[in-house]
Design a protein around this motif. Sequence first.
Motif, mmCIF file in Angstrom:
data_model
loop_
_atom_site.group_PDB
_atom_site.id
_atom_site.type_symbol
_atom_site.label_atom_id
_atom_site.label_comp_id
_atom_site.label_asym_id
_atom_site.label_seq_id
_atom_site.Cartn_x
_atom_site.Cartn_y
_atom_site.Cartn_z
ATOM 1 N N GLY A 60 -81.324 -86.359 -21.369
ATOM 2 C CA GLY A 60 -81.653 -87.669 -20.836
ATOM 3 C C GLY A 60 -82.502 -87.594 -19.584
ATOM 4 O O GLY A 60 -82.901 -86.519 -19.129
ATOM 5 N N SER A 61 -82.748 -88.770 -19.042
ATOM 6 C CA SER A 61 -83.565 -88.848 -17.831
ATOM 7 C C SER A 61 -82.884 -88.159 -16.652
ATOM 8 O O SER A 61 -83.544 -87.767 -15.691
ATOM 9 N N TRP A 65 -84.562 -84.439 -19.841
ATOM 10 C CA TRP A 65 -84.556 -84.406 -21.306
ATOM 11 C C TRP A 65 -84.361 -82.986 -21.859
ATOM 12 O O TRP A 65 -84.860 -82.639 -22.921
ATOM 13 N N GLU A 93 -81.439 -93.115 -19.268
ATOM 14 C CA GLU A 93 -81.592 -93.104 -20.718
ATOM 15 C C GLU A 93 -81.151 -91.747 -21.228
ATOM 16 O O GLU A 93 -81.319 -90.734 -20.549
ATOM 17 N N LYS A 95 -79.929 -89.339 -25.132
ATOM 18 C CA LYS A 95 -79.633 -89.175 -26.557
ATOM 19 C C LYS A 95 -78.748 -87.948 -26.716
ATOM 20 O O LYS A 95 -78.762 -87.043 -25.876
ATOM 21 N N TRP A 103 -81.942 -85.617 -32.789
ATOM 22 C CA TRP A 103 -81.766 -86.462 -31.611
ATOM 23 C C TRP A 103 -81.323 -87.845 -32.071
ATOM 24 O O TRP A 103 -82.014 -88.494 -32.857
ATOM 25 N N ALA A 105 -79.364 -91.712 -30.757
ATOM 26 C CA ALA A 105 -78.793 -92.568 -29.720
ATOM 27 C C ALA A 105 -77.273 -92.532 -29.859
ATOM 28 O O ALA A 105 -76.740 -92.190 -30.919
ATOM 29 N N THR A 113 -82.661 -98.943 -25.388
ATOM 30 C CA THR A 113 -84.030 -99.336 -25.101
ATOM 31 C C THR A 113 -84.935 -98.538 -26.031
ATOM 32 O O THR A 113 -84.561 -97.453 -26.489
ATOM 33 N N GLU A 114 -86.109 -99.060 -26.316
ATOM 34 C CA GLU A 114 -87.041 -98.347 -27.203
ATOM 35 C C GLU A 114 -87.443 -97.027 -26.568
ATOM 36 O O GLU A 114 -87.637 -96.946 -25.353
ATOM 37 N N ASP A 115 -87.574 -95.992 -27.417
ATOM 38 C CA ASP A 115 -87.888 -94.663 -26.895
ATOM 39 C C ASP A 115 -89.377 -94.317 -26.929
ATOM 40 O O ASP A 115 -89.773 -93.244 -26.507
ATOM 41 N N TYR A 120 -84.647 -95.416 -30.562
ATOM 42 C CA TYR A 120 -83.996 -95.958 -29.380
ATOM 43 C C TYR A 120 -83.319 -94.876 -28.566
ATOM 44 O O TYR A 120 -82.817 -93.904 -29.111
ATOM 45 N N ASN A 121 -83.330 -95.067 -27.253
ATOM 46 C CA ASN A 121 -82.525 -94.279 -26.329
ATOM 47 C C ASN A 121 -81.327 -95.120 -25.926
ATOM 48 O O ASN A 121 -81.450 -96.337 -25.774
#
Length: 127
Positions: A60-61, A65, A93, A95, A103, A105, A113-115, A120-121
């Motif tokens: 993730g962020s 990642w 965000e 996964k 990977w 969600a 949210t859209e990845d 999606y994430n």
Amino acid sequence: MILRRAFYLLTAVIILSCGCWNYVGLGGSEVSGGEGPQVTENGIRFSLYSRDAESVAIAGSFNNWSKSADQLTFDERRGVWEVVIPLPPGEYEYKFVIDGKEWIADPGNPEVTEDGFGGYNSVVKVD
């Protein structure tokens, strides 16, 4: 006909909103929603139910990642993969990475949210 469609739509909404659905990914691993991110005294607990996976990581962020930085451990008795990550306040965000290649969600977390890649994430907010 209209009642049947309404029934199916309502059923789908209930299943998706409670996170109590199973997902079979491209790699064949069957996973189901855990409890979503949970606040503990040591950080945020992330969990995923899967008896088929050989390994699960979280990317993730918060870890740039990386699919190897934060590995989940498997509780065989409960069939759940878990990790607790200390996170400072913010929005992140993430996964799950199953067996190093798939990977997904978080099926237990409805916050997404859209990845940017058509998927999606999952999103977790830490206060």
